[in-house]
Design a protein around this motif. Structure first.
Motif, PDB file in Angstrom:
ATOM      1  N   VAL A 222      -1.486   4.439   4.190  1.00 57.95           N
ATOM      2  CA  VAL A 222      -2.652   5.136   3.653  1.00 57.95           C
ATOM      3  C   VAL A 222      -3.851   4.186   3.621  1.00 57.95           C
ATOM      4  N   ASP A 223      -4.983   4.687   4.105  1.00 59.20           N
ATOM      5  CA  ASP A 223      -6.260   3.949   4.129  1.00 59.20           C
ATOM      6  C   ASP A 223      -6.242   2.746   5.060  1.00 59.20           C
ATOM      7  N   LEU A 224      -5.192   2.610   5.880  1.00 59.84           N
ATOM      8  CA  LEU A 224      -5.150   1.492   6.814  1.00 59.84           C
ATOM      9  C   LEU A 224      -4.910   1.945   8.243  1.00 59.84           C
TER      10      LEU A 224
ATOM     11  N   ALA B 104       0.860  -1.179   0.000  1.00 61.40           N
ATOM     12  CA  ALA B 104       0.000   0.000   0.000  1.00 61.40           C
ATOM     13  C   ALA B 104       0.898   1.231   0.000  1.00 61.40           C
TER      14      ALA B 104
END
Length: 712
Positions: free
Chosen positions: A605-607, A568
């Motif tokens: 990012v996004d986690l 990611a």
């Protein structure tokens, strides 16, 4: 306290400079303001020697008195008080350095410019096969300039410099150094000795050895953290009062001492060097042997505990180093460095039987051509080769037998125009990774990946005055996935997880910026650095649904939490700052104060947050120095870490107080000294957030240490 940090340029740590020749006194570790009234002129070892003020990126140097004061059984704990450095702390015998929040595959640990050739990057319970007792000097290089030692070194490089291959003829025809050390927290007894003797006019022979034995570590309270104790109590329905559960210590018996943390390690080595006016050529052989316990990881029910394995480790290693002084109009010198090692360790069950065996045979070599200085322009170009044959055999073989081959070409170029200094470097690396499928593994197992990775950096610094210099560096890096990240598929006792790789990973790429500031006067010194890294395809291990592992497990059964490597985008940013000042002088005694701070923030990012990121830290000290003694007191505070991944627990803040006195009865120029120190004086129960075992294994409690150094 020395803090030569935060200003390293685009350099690498291939060989030691003349300042570290074994027949010369070690560079002292006092802060700049504590030394005589002149700017620091510490030569940073590398492909191109430079002074500390000239380099552009984050570098720390640990030697002399500070190395003796901070010396611990592992290289991670020895370096943990340097700015921007933490440690994995998987018990007192296995602790690898963490640089700017990066660990594992993103950090290279070297001995005299060549990898340690072990499996410490594979798991946090595996020790680094480098003995700090034999170190004369340790260099820590953070930032992209470390990429000249491999694309995996995006986080930095730790280079431990010893004297096993002599660099020059010793003064008076011989040299002898010895150190004896005692630490009360683990009843630690250790000692080492090294010596050189000249045979004729051109041959130097070397021999060294060391021994360390320690008992189970004393800790400042419960082995289990409040969160782990609360989870255990809730599992069996017992009450608790505040943070301390009723009768928990009596039930589990894990307070005041860390079970299964004792160790015994010995090393022996010999070397020889031919020294002429035109260069040197030397070889060495070394053996490393260690038996150490991994602290018990307790289950959720009181009194239950998981296995308490011991690791039986051995390595045989041969090294070669050579240098030819060309002194021509284009080429200044040519260097070669080569290392080969056979490594194995057995993970022993409680009955002494071998549960899992790890084997690693590795070869690494470097060839470098250094350019002559032409009008302020100098540089170096070279090639590096690495071969690694790695195999795991046993019930918990989480990784198939695999081979890694890497070939890299690199160049470093610098231009010095006085106030303006510019440095640029580039590396291209070919990587080939192959593996044999585990029994029962999917028929779609590819088992072969090839990568080409290009990394480059460019930086400049400008002297605003003779005392002040500012710099800016930019980098673009690429890293090929490791064999573990590609091929893992099995239960891993060290991390207590079923680990699953992904053969389809692409390269990990990043952009980075770093700004630096240096100010050095007769009375004050300040080094500071701020950095930001943008990652694309960042590889991390995250907890996922168990079905992801059961679907590919050879027997279709998974008893441990399922952790899968994933890619990611990610962001790392932070700063390091380090200052020292001369307060006043009374007679011949100087009083100095210093302070350092570091902080890193990392996010996928996004986690969410990257797991096991060290918290913010401040360390401040005051020293009194003269020719006969150095007395120091310091306070270190680590803040709470509550930015955690979903599978982590928060770590409380803590403050520890240390004090020491170093005695030089024959003066500072003598190699004989006695150092007495008291660490964690108030016996705090300290947990390092970056440790996999931080809820089960605190750091040492109160530790009284004595270190005697002698030399001839």
């Amino acid at each position: 306290m020395v803090r030569f940090s935060l200003g390293a340029g685009l350099i690498a740590l291939a060989t030691a400079s003349a300042a570290q020749a074994q027949d010369e006194p070690a560079v002292t570790s006092a802060p700049a303001a504590a030394r005589p009234a002149q700017p620091p002129e510490i030569i940073v070892t590398g492909i191109i020697d430079q002074t500390e003020q000239d380099v552009l990126q984050g570098t720390s140097v640990l030697s002399g008195e500070q190395l003796a004061r901070d010396l611990r059984p592992t290289i991670g704990e020895t370096l943990a008080r340097l700015p921007g450095v933490s440690a994995t702390s998987f018990g007192p015998s296995a602790s690898r350095p963490i640089l700017r929040g990066f660990q594992g595959e993103r950090i290279r640990v070297l001995t005299d410019g060549i990898g340690s050739i072990d499996v410490s990057n594979t798991s946090v319970d595996h020790a680094v096969i480098i003995n700090p007792l034999l170190a004369e000097r340790v260099e820590v290089l953070r930032g992209p300039s470390a990429l000249l030692f491999g694309s995996s070194a995006v986080g930095g490089v730790v280079n431990v410099i010893d004297t096993r291959i002599p660099r020059r003829l010793p003064t008076n025809g011989y040299r002898f150094d010895a150190i004896a050390n005692y630490g009360s927290a683990a009843n630690e007894r250790s000692g080492s000795a090294a010596g050189d003797v000249a045979v004729g006019q051109h041959l130097v022979l070397h021999a060294d050895g060391s021994y360390l034995k320690s008992d189970d570590l004393e800790i400042g309270g419960y082995a289990l953290s409040p969160a782990a104790r609360a989870a255990a109590l809730s599992q069996v329905g017992l009450p608790q009062t505040g943070d301390e559960p009723i009768d928990f210590a009596a039930s589990a018996g894990i307070r005041g001492r860390l079970p299964n943390s004792a160790s015994e390690t010995w090393t022996a080595g010999v070397g020889a060097t031919i020294v002429t006016d035109r260069g040197t050529l030397g070889v060495s052989y070394g053996h490393y042997d260690s038996l150490y316990g991994v602290p018990v990881r307790y289950a959720t029910a009181i009194g239950q505990e998981q296995e308490a394995p011991r690791l039986d480790v051995a390595q045989d290693r041969v090294d070669l180093r050579g240098e030819v002084n060309v002194d021509g109009p284009l080429i200044d010198s040519i260097r070669i460095r080569l290392g080969h090692a056979n490594y194995r360790h057995f993970e022993l069950e409680e009955d002494g039987s071998v549960g899992t065996a790890f084997y690693n045979n590795g070869t690494e070599g470097r060839f470098e051509i250094l350019q002559a200085n032409r009008g302020g322009w100098k540089g170096a170009t070279g090639v590096q080769y690495l071969n690694r044959l790695f195999d795991v055999d046993g019930d918990e073989a989480f990784l198939p037998a695999n081979e890694t081959n890497q070939t890299g070409i690199f160049t470093l170029q610098q231009y010095d125009a006085g106030a303006l200094k510019v440095a640029g470097g580039a590396r291209y690396e070919w990587s080939s990774l192959s593996a044999r499928p585990l029994p029962g593994q999917s028929q779609f197992f590819r088992g072969q990946r090839d990568f080409g990775a290009l990394s480059a950096s460019l930086g400049a610094s400008y002297g605003l005055s003779d005392a002040v210099r500012v710099g800016l560096n930019g980098s673009r890096t690429e890293r090929a996935p490791s064999g573990e990240e590609l091929f893992a598929n099995g239960p891993h006792a060290g991390t207590q997880a079923y680990e699953l790789g992904n053969e389809n990973f692409g390269k990990e790429k990043s952009w980075g910026l770093e700004a630096t500031f240096h100010a050095h006067t007769d009375r004050f010194s300040l080094d500071a650095s701020a950095y930001y890294n943008w990652f694309t395809g960042y590889i991390s291990e995250n907890r996922v649904d168990p079905s992801a592992c059961t679907a590919v497990a050879p027997d279709g059964e998974v008893d441990l939490p399922c952790f899968q490597y994933q890619q990611a985008d990610a962001r790392y940013y932070g700063f390091e700052a380090d200052a020292s000042a001369h307060l006043f002088t009374i007679g011949t005694t100087r009083l100095n104060a210093d302070i350092l701070g570091d902080y890193v923030r990392a996010n996928i990012v996004d986690l969410g947050p990257v797991p096991r990121i060290p918290p913010a830290r401040v360390l401040s000290g005051i020293e009194a120095q003269n020719d006969l003694f150095t007395a120091r007191a310091e306070v270190e505070h680590l803040f709470e870490q509550n930015r955690i991944a979903a599978f982590e627990t928060a770590t409380r803040d803590y403050t520890i107080v240390n004090a020491s006195i170093a005695l030089s009865p024959f003066g500072k120029d003598s190699k004989t000294s006695l150092l007495l120190s008291a660490n964690n004086i108030f016996d705090q129960n300290v947990r390092r957030h970056a440790s996999f075992l931080k809820d089960f294994a605190p750091l040492a409690g109160r530790d009284l240490r004595a270190t005697l150094r002698v030399g001839l």
